[in-house]
Design a protein around this motif. Structure first.
Motif, PDB file in Angstrom:
ATOM      1  N   THR A 120       6.598 -12.848 -20.681  1.00 28.78           N
ATOM      2  CA  THR A 120       5.869 -13.180 -19.179  1.00 28.78           C
ATOM      3  C   THR A 120       5.323 -11.880 -18.837  1.00 28.78           C
ATOM      4  N   GLN A 121       4.595 -11.946 -17.651  1.00 33.37           N
ATOM      5  CA  GLN A 121       3.858 -10.777 -17.239  1.00 33.37           C
ATOM      6  C   GLN A 121       3.590 -10.847 -15.840  1.00 33.37           C
ATOM      7  N   LYS A 122       3.222  -9.813 -14.941  1.00 34.69           N
ATOM      8  CA  LYS A 122       3.088 -10.085 -13.644  1.00 34.69           C
ATOM      9  C   LYS A 122       1.493 -10.397 -13.533  1.00 34.69           C
ATOM     10  N   LYS A 123       1.168 -11.239 -12.689  1.00 36.07           N
ATOM     11  CA  LYS A 123      -0.303 -11.884 -12.621  1.00 36.07           C
ATOM     12  C   LYS A 123      -1.137 -10.502 -12.578  1.00 36.07           C
ATOM     13  N   SER A 124      -0.846  -9.669 -11.511  1.00 34.91           N
ATOM     14  CA  SER A 124      -1.440  -8.587 -11.483  1.00 34.91           C
ATOM     15  C   SER A 124      -2.115  -7.520 -12.645  1.00 34.91           C
ATOM     16  N   ASP A 125      -0.935  -7.851 -13.552  1.00 35.31           N
ATOM     17  CA  ASP A 125      -0.984  -6.899 -14.904  1.00 35.31           C
ATOM     18  C   ASP A 125      -1.452  -7.778 -16.025  1.00 35.31           C
ATOM     19  N   ILE A 126      -2.074  -8.860 -15.723  1.00 35.35           N
ATOM     20  CA  ILE A 126      -2.920  -9.616 -16.719  1.00 35.35           C
ATOM     21  C   ILE A 126      -4.197  -9.004 -17.294  1.00 35.35           C
ATOM     22  N   THR A 127      -4.487  -8.830 -18.578  1.00 42.88           N
ATOM     23  CA  THR A 127      -5.668  -8.074 -18.671  1.00 42.88           C
ATOM     24  C   THR A 127      -6.478  -9.269 -19.481  1.00 42.88           C
ATOM     25  N   GLY A 128      -6.187 -10.351 -19.967  1.00 41.97           N
ATOM     26  CA  GLY A 128      -6.921 -11.300 -20.419  1.00 41.97           C
ATOM     27  C   GLY A 128      -7.342 -12.253 -19.485  1.00 41.97           C
ATOM     28  N   ALA A 593      -0.736   2.386 -16.916  1.00 37.05           N
ATOM     29  CA  ALA A 593      -0.995   3.813 -16.576  1.00 37.05           C
ATOM     30  C   ALA A 593      -1.176   3.713 -14.767  1.00 37.05           C
ATOM     31  N   ASN A 594      -0.183   4.423 -14.055  1.00 35.01           N
ATOM     32  CA  ASN A 594      -0.115   4.613 -12.790  1.00 35.01           C
ATOM     33  C   ASN A 594      -0.844   3.352 -11.864  1.00 35.01           C
ATOM     34  N   ASP A 595      -0.264   2.465 -12.474  1.00 29.74           N
ATOM     35  CA  ASP A 595      -0.608   1.176 -11.849  1.00 29.74           C
ATOM     36  C   ASP A 595      -2.210   1.049 -11.606  1.00 29.74           C
ATOM     37  N   LYS A 596      -3.040   1.592 -12.374  1.00 30.05           N
ATOM     38  CA  LYS A 596      -4.358   1.835 -12.177  1.00 30.05           C
ATOM     39  C   LYS A 596      -5.129   1.016 -13.691  1.00 30.05           C
ATOM     40  N   TYR A 597      -4.680   1.625 -14.577  1.00 30.34           N
ATOM     41  CA  TYR A 597      -5.155   1.326 -15.724  1.00 30.34           C
ATOM     42  C   TYR A 597      -4.199   0.501 -16.840  1.00 30.34           C
ATOM     43  N   ASN A 631      -6.442   0.446  -6.335  1.00 30.72           N
ATOM     44  CA  ASN A 631      -5.481   1.388  -6.370  1.00 30.72           C
ATOM     45  C   ASN A 631      -6.160   2.765  -6.638  1.00 30.72           C
ATOM     46  N   GLU A 632      -7.332   3.008  -6.724  1.00 30.72           N
ATOM     47  CA  GLU A 632      -7.561   4.363  -6.617  1.00 30.72           C
ATOM     48  C   GLU A 632      -7.841   5.101  -5.326  1.00 30.72           C
ATOM     49  N   SER A 633      -7.559   6.338  -5.486  1.00 31.91           N
ATOM     50  CA  SER A 633      -7.781   6.987  -4.362  1.00 31.91           C
ATOM     51  C   SER A 633      -8.946   6.895  -3.443  1.00 31.91           C
ATOM     52  N   PHE A 634     -10.028   6.963  -4.127  1.00 36.86           N
ATOM     53  CA  PHE A 634     -11.290   6.863  -3.649  1.00 36.86           C
ATOM     54  C   PHE A 634     -11.807   5.545  -2.881  1.00 36.86           C
ATOM     55  N   PHE A 635     -10.888   4.546  -3.235  1.00 39.59           N
ATOM     56  CA  PHE A 635     -10.981   3.225  -2.688  1.00 39.59           C
ATOM     57  C   PHE A 635     -10.399   2.740  -1.553  1.00 39.59           C
ATOM     58  N   SER A 636     -11.164   2.403  -0.375  1.00 38.99           N
ATOM     59  CA  SER A 636     -10.558   2.197   0.812  1.00 38.99           C
ATOM     60  C   SER A 636     -11.550   0.972   1.552  1.00 38.99           C
ATOM     61  N   SER A 637     -10.644  -0.085   1.601  1.00 39.27           N
ATOM     62  CA  SER A 637     -11.455  -1.196   2.246  1.00 39.27           C
ATOM     63  C   SER A 637     -10.451  -2.172   2.927  1.00 39.27           C
ATOM     64  N   SER A 638     -10.798  -2.470   4.158  1.00 41.84           N
ATOM     65  CA  SER A 638      -9.980  -3.420   4.802  1.00 41.84           C
ATOM     66  C   SER A 638     -10.309  -4.905   4.671  1.00 41.84           C
ATOM     67  N   ASN A 641      -8.658  -6.543  -0.666  1.00 43.92           N
ATOM     68  CA  ASN A 641      -7.287  -6.133  -0.996  1.00 43.92           C
ATOM     69  C   ASN A 641      -6.866  -5.870  -2.324  1.00 43.92           C
ATOM     70  N   GLU A 642      -7.829  -6.509  -3.181  1.00 41.18           N
ATOM     71  CA  GLU A 642      -7.601  -6.622  -4.612  1.00 41.18           C
ATOM     72  C   GLU A 642      -8.918  -6.687  -5.511  1.00 41.18           C
ATOM     73  N   LEU A 643      -8.996  -5.613  -6.483  1.00 42.90           N
ATOM     74  CA  LEU A 643     -10.062  -5.821  -7.147  1.00 42.90           C
ATOM     75  C   LEU A 643     -10.047  -5.299  -8.710  1.00 42.90           C
ATOM     76  N   LYS A 644     -10.002  -6.107  -9.446  1.00 45.70           N
ATOM     77  CA  LYS A 644      -9.405  -5.580 -11.009  1.00 45.70           C
ATOM     78  C   LYS A 644     -10.512  -5.978 -11.843  1.00 45.70           C
ATOM     79  N   LEU A 645     -10.965  -5.256 -12.619  1.00 41.07           N
ATOM     80  CA  LEU A 645     -11.960  -5.342 -13.723  1.00 41.07           C
ATOM     81  C   LEU A 645     -11.380  -5.497 -15.113  1.00 41.07           C
TER      82      LEU A 645
END
Length: 1012
Positions: A120-128, A593-597, A631-638, A641-645
């Protein structure tokens, strides 16, 4: 001074009374009613149905339609407020008698746990690319199998109902078809057990009793399923190696809940009616058209039917009405779930009965499910067991390979009988066909007994032990065992049975699959936001199948009862026994890695007995990378909420081609006569191919996951390309080769497309409104045909679609002999006459030949979508679900036969479309006036129809009653399936099989669900 002896006492009484009144007032004040309102922090809109409990007690309240609540509480006590999709909140009670509580939307609530291959895996950590479908997303209404649950619920998943009969099969494609000989359906994994999608029921060796394939998942109760994950890209499916090329469907069933006994009961009842039907000529119309056709061919003869006869013929016999009925579906479900200390269990029982709209046809299922989990220390164990029995009562649909009118199936027969003929003759016997006595009476076919009983056991047992805090080992054992018995009997009341003095067949199939898996998992949290998981192991699965089928004729007792089958003559005995094995080694690394990569690397090596000795092993690697941009420090948006590539690439395989394809095969046959007697021998069928291997699919996927407006809108978009090489194809060999055909790896097929899944929580107020939408585009093309062409002929479209339909393009009807004489010579393919089709000379050589066949369509849709809306207001709920498929074509062979009037004088009925056929008196008619003798006259653009459709698949309305301490849920509902279909297709249904089709139905359901 006189002192009253009672004065001091009065003062004391006054003091005591004051103290008493003060305490009483305090108590009364403390126990006063607290009123309040629960609202959303975003827009201050009310949240109906929120739970308010006094912490540490079971005392509480539920907010009503405007978010209001009331309860009694003491100052200082704490209220715990919970609401689905929002962060729980604790609020201390004060002396105020009114309080407004604001809840914050819970973004993390959407980050549920997703089942993936071997873990199992958290949905936010899915890469496929993984589509997760929860129980609340399943298609409502009565469903018999897992397939029904998935229709248009996930982008890129196309389900086609090949037969609408009870228990009929579904063809499922994930991201397009990519095989000719192999299976195009996904691999199903139920609670960790990969099952075969092969039909476990015996097939018939008598063409007369052939039936459409049955759904191999019919024995599994959909009510026991809690979630379905669909693995689509190579990163997700490569862990299944040689079985993952067509996607993987992971099915998870319900399990026990901790420290609470929950009992659920559900029941529903449905009625069905025909959704659509061909409009056949009634008796009056039939007699009139018969006269016109007969006189056109015999102008000097008298008409077949007099004017008085035609005027008094009426409507006659409606053969469709004679074989159909109002269908019914009933199902009952009872389950219990509990957890006691370290033990949790779920147990359920289900009964399902579907009597189809065609008389006699039905499916009955009894099923039981038990899941047990027991944990002690570092040892975690679990048992999952499913038992089921299905009873199929089938109707004869005729032979897949034709076989002549005498072998035509039930639906075909209704179209071959004139409405002027009654069901029974004057003596009470079934009427004979007026012109073709070999064609059986349609109603008589309902007396054919064809029953299949299947018992199935699917069980898995696992044990997982934690060697250390980071390292664990797991053993998983499983068995899937089924036994099917088929008894089919053609009585003497049917022409075929009368000719053989009764014909019967008894068949048995035994199928068994054994699974053994051993895996080791290492999990390490490297720091607060980084972790790694490493999986390694091996799996072994063995598949055994054997069966026998015996045909009997010439019953001594002409009542042809199975009790007397031993008195019949044995016509033939067919036996088979097969075994295949699959051994695999698996490995996967997930690194965050760092909840980013996020990185995923997987590898699988498969060894299969299905392929040649030179290619027993295949290797299937994959890799995927994901970047959590939000989760990048340069990303700021109200707003976002989530953007994953996500990016992935990998290889998968397809080994589902049946056994012994790589081996030299011979058929037992009678090839010669010696001494006046036939001698049985062996005929060469297929030569050995030691280099045969699985089809290999490489796939690239680019995806983006997003969540907007505090998760009010969320979804994903994927772009993919998958290429299948080494496609398995059968090639005919010249007679001098000594074999009929050879199976080779040749050719290449490409699928590429885009998928979108979107969910929007439009309203979260007094009225809740949620919309989910999925859309997919897929382009399917041959990259290399390797000499494999439709009907073995060369065509212009070398790289056309796999499901391409080829034929002649019609450009009109010939209106005169002069027009025929001035047109390209059509004698190579047809006999041109006034009123016949005019074909396009596609290559411009002045002659219409088979070389002028062009691509007329594609059976696979270009676009598919699903659109669901759900509403909740107070205790009411409403949902409606649209499904669509656009850009697909379908061969309407049935319509072609029913518009060909040449055989109407042979007693064959036609549709009312022939009333507008071409004649000298009606030169503007749109239907051919006669057959052009092209042979495959339906193989043209007129009868290759646009089968795009939009269907209101479901509409459901429910009401949930007020509950109490004993009943936590009580809901009644109504549901309608297939209410509306928008299509230009002129056949029975744009989705189900048109040839020997079981008619589709509208279904009306009422149901009840209770939870204690």
């Amino acid at each position: 001074m006189n002192i009253n002896p009672f004065t001091r006492t009065d003062q004391k009484l006054k003091i005591y009374l004051f103290i008493f009144l003060s305490l009483a007032s305090a108590v009364l004040l403390a126990q006063s009613e607290i009123r309040g309102r629960i609202v959303s922090e975003d827009d201050k809109e009310p949240l109906p149905g929120a739970t308010v409990l006094i912490k540490g007690t079971s005392n509480g309240s539920i907010s009503d339609y405007d978010g209001s609540f009331k309860l009694s509480a003491n100052p200082g006590e704490v209220l715990v407020v919970t609401y689905i999709g929002f962060v729980s909140k604790e609020v201390a009670v004060t002396n105020a008698n009114y309080i407004e509580i604001s809840l914050e939307p819970d973004i993390e609530a959407l980050d549920e746990i997703i089942v993936i291959g071997y873990g199992t895996q958290k949905k936010s950590d899915i890469t496929g690319s993984v589509a997760s479908i929860r129980q609340e997303d399943f298609n409502p209404g009565p469903v018999v199998s897992v397939s029904n649950l998935l229709q248009s619920t996930a982008p890129g998943v196309v389900l086609t109902q090949s037969s609408a009969q009870p228990g009929g099969n579904f063809d499922i494609n994930i991201r397009g078809a990519s095989s000719v000989l192999g299976a195009n359906g996904p691999l199903y994994v139920i609670d960790g057990f990969p099952i075969t999608s092969d039909n476990v029921q015996p097939e018939s060796n008598s063409r007369y009793r052939s039936s459409p394939p049955r759904n191999p998942l019919n024995g599994i109760n959909p009510q026991d399923i809690v979630s379905v994950e669909i693995l689509k890209d190579a990163s997700a499916t490569a862990i299944y190696g040689a079985r993952g090329a067509n996607g993987v469907v992971l099915i998870t069933t319900k399990r026990g809940r901790s420290n609470k006994l929950s009992i659920e009961f559900g029941s529903s009842f449905s009625i069905q009616e025909l959704d659509n039907r061909y409009h056949m000529l009634n008796a009056t119309e039939y007699a009139q058209v018969s006269n016109e056709v007969f006189l056109a061919n015999h102008p000097d003869s008298d008409p077949l039917y007099s004017t008085d006869f035609i005027n008094n013929a009426g409507t006659g016999t409606d053969w469709i009405d004679e074989i159909t009925r109002t269908g019914t579906i009933q199902q009952y479900q009872l389950s219990a779930s509990h957890g006691i200390n370290n033990l949790k269990y779920f147990i359920s029982g289900n009964y399902y009965k579907h009597d189809g709209v065609v008389d006699v046809s039905s499916l009955e299922r009894y099923s039981g499910k038990m899941n047990i989990d027991y944990n002690i220390g570092k040892l975690r164990t679990g048992l999952s067991t499913l038992v089921s029995r299905t009873n199929d009562f089938q109707v004869p649909f005729g032979a897949d390979d034709g076989g002549g009118f005498e072998f035509a199936g039930l639906m075909d027969n209704t179209r071959m009988w004139s409405p002027l003929v009654s069901v029974r003759d004057a003596d009470g016997n079934y009427s004979l066909h007026p012109e073709r006595t070999e064609i059986p009476n349609p109603v008589s076919l309902l007396e054919i007994e064809d029953e299949i009983n299947t018992n199935r056991l699917l069980s898995t047992l696992f044990a997982e032990y934690g060697l250390t805090d980071n390292l664990s080992v797991k053993i998983n054992l499983g068995i899937d065992k089924s036994h099917s018995e088929r008894e089919a009997l053609i009585p003497t009341s049917v022409i075929r049975g009368a000719q053989s003095k009764g014909e019967g067949e008894v068949s048995e199939n035994d199928n068994q699959s054994f699974l053994s898996e051993f895996t080791v998992t290492y999990r390490k949290k490297l720091n607060q936001n980084s972790n790694i998981t490493i999986l390694g192991g091996s799996t072994f699965q063995q598949f055994d199948s054997e069966g026998t089928s015996t045909l009997f004729i010439n019953f001594a007792d002409e009542t042809t009862d199975f009790d007397n089958i031993t008195s019949a003559d044995t016509l033939s005995v067919v036996e088979f026994k097969e075994r295949s094995r699959l051994m695999s080694f698996i490995g996967r690394i997930n690194y965050s890695a760092n909840d980013k990569y996020l990185f995923t690397f997987s590898f699988r090596a498969d060894g299969s007995t299905k392929f040649g000795p030179n290619n027993k092993w295949g290797y299937f690697p994959s890799t995927a990378v994901a970047w959590k941009i939000h989760n990048e420090s340069f990303f700021s948006s109200s707003f976002i909420n989530e953007l994953k590539l996500r990016v992935s690439y990998g290889l998968t395989g397809n080994q589902e081609i049946g056994n012994k394809r790589s081996q030299s095969l011979y058929n037992v046959t009678r090839r010669t006569v010696l001494g006046g007697s036939p001698v049985q021998g062996l005929a060469a069928l297929r030569p050995e191919n030691s280099d045969l291997q699985w089809e290999s699919t490489s796939q690239f996927n680019l995806g983006l996951d997003f969540s907007l407006l505090k998760s009010r809108i969320y979804g994903s978009v994927d772009v993919y390309r998958k290429i299948t090489d080494d496609v398995l194809l059968d090639f005919e060999l010249p007679g001098t080769a000594g074999f009929e055909l050879v199976t080779l790896n040749a050719g290449s097929i490409q699928n590429q497309g885009i998928e979108l899944g979107l969910t929007s929580r439009n309203l979260v107020r007094r009225l809740e409104w949620t919309t989910s939408f999925n859309f997919a585009y897929n382009d399917n093309q041959w990259r290399d045909r390797a000499g494999f062409y439709p009907e073995g002929e060369q065509i212009a479209e070398e790289n056309g679609p796999l499901g391409g339909i080829y034929g002649y393009r019609v450009i009109g009807l010939f209106s005169s002999q002069e027009e025929i004489d001035s047109s390209p010579n059509q004698s190579a393919v047809a006999v041109a006459q006034p009123g016949t089709f005019k074909y396009q000379d596609a290559n411009g050589d002045g002659v219409v030949t088979p070389d002028d066949r062009v691509l007329l369509g594609d059976v696979d849709p270009d676009f598919t979508f699903g659109f669901n809306n759900s509403f909740n207001y107070k205790k009411f709920d409403l949902s409606f679900f649209f499904q669509g498929a656009l850009g697909q074509e379908k061969e309407n062979y049935t319509r072609a036969h029913l518009e060909d009037v040449d055989d109407i004088n042979d007693g064959f009925n036609k549709t009312t479309a022939v009333l507008n056929r071409w004649t000298q008196e009606n030169p503007d008619g749109t239907v051919p006036g006669q057959d052009d003798l092209i042979g495959g006259f339906s193989n043209n653009s007129v009868y290759i129809e646009n089968a795009s459709f939009i269907r209101l698949r479901n509409i459901t309305f429910g009401y949930t009653f007020l509950t109490n301490d004993k009943i936590s849920n009580l809901r009644i509902y109504g549901d309608i399936q297939n209410l509306l279909t928008f299509t230009s297709f002129d056949g029975i249904d744009p989705e189900t099989d048109e040839f020997r089709q079981y008619p589709n139905a509208k279904t009306y359901t009422i149901g009840l669900n209770i939870t204690l």
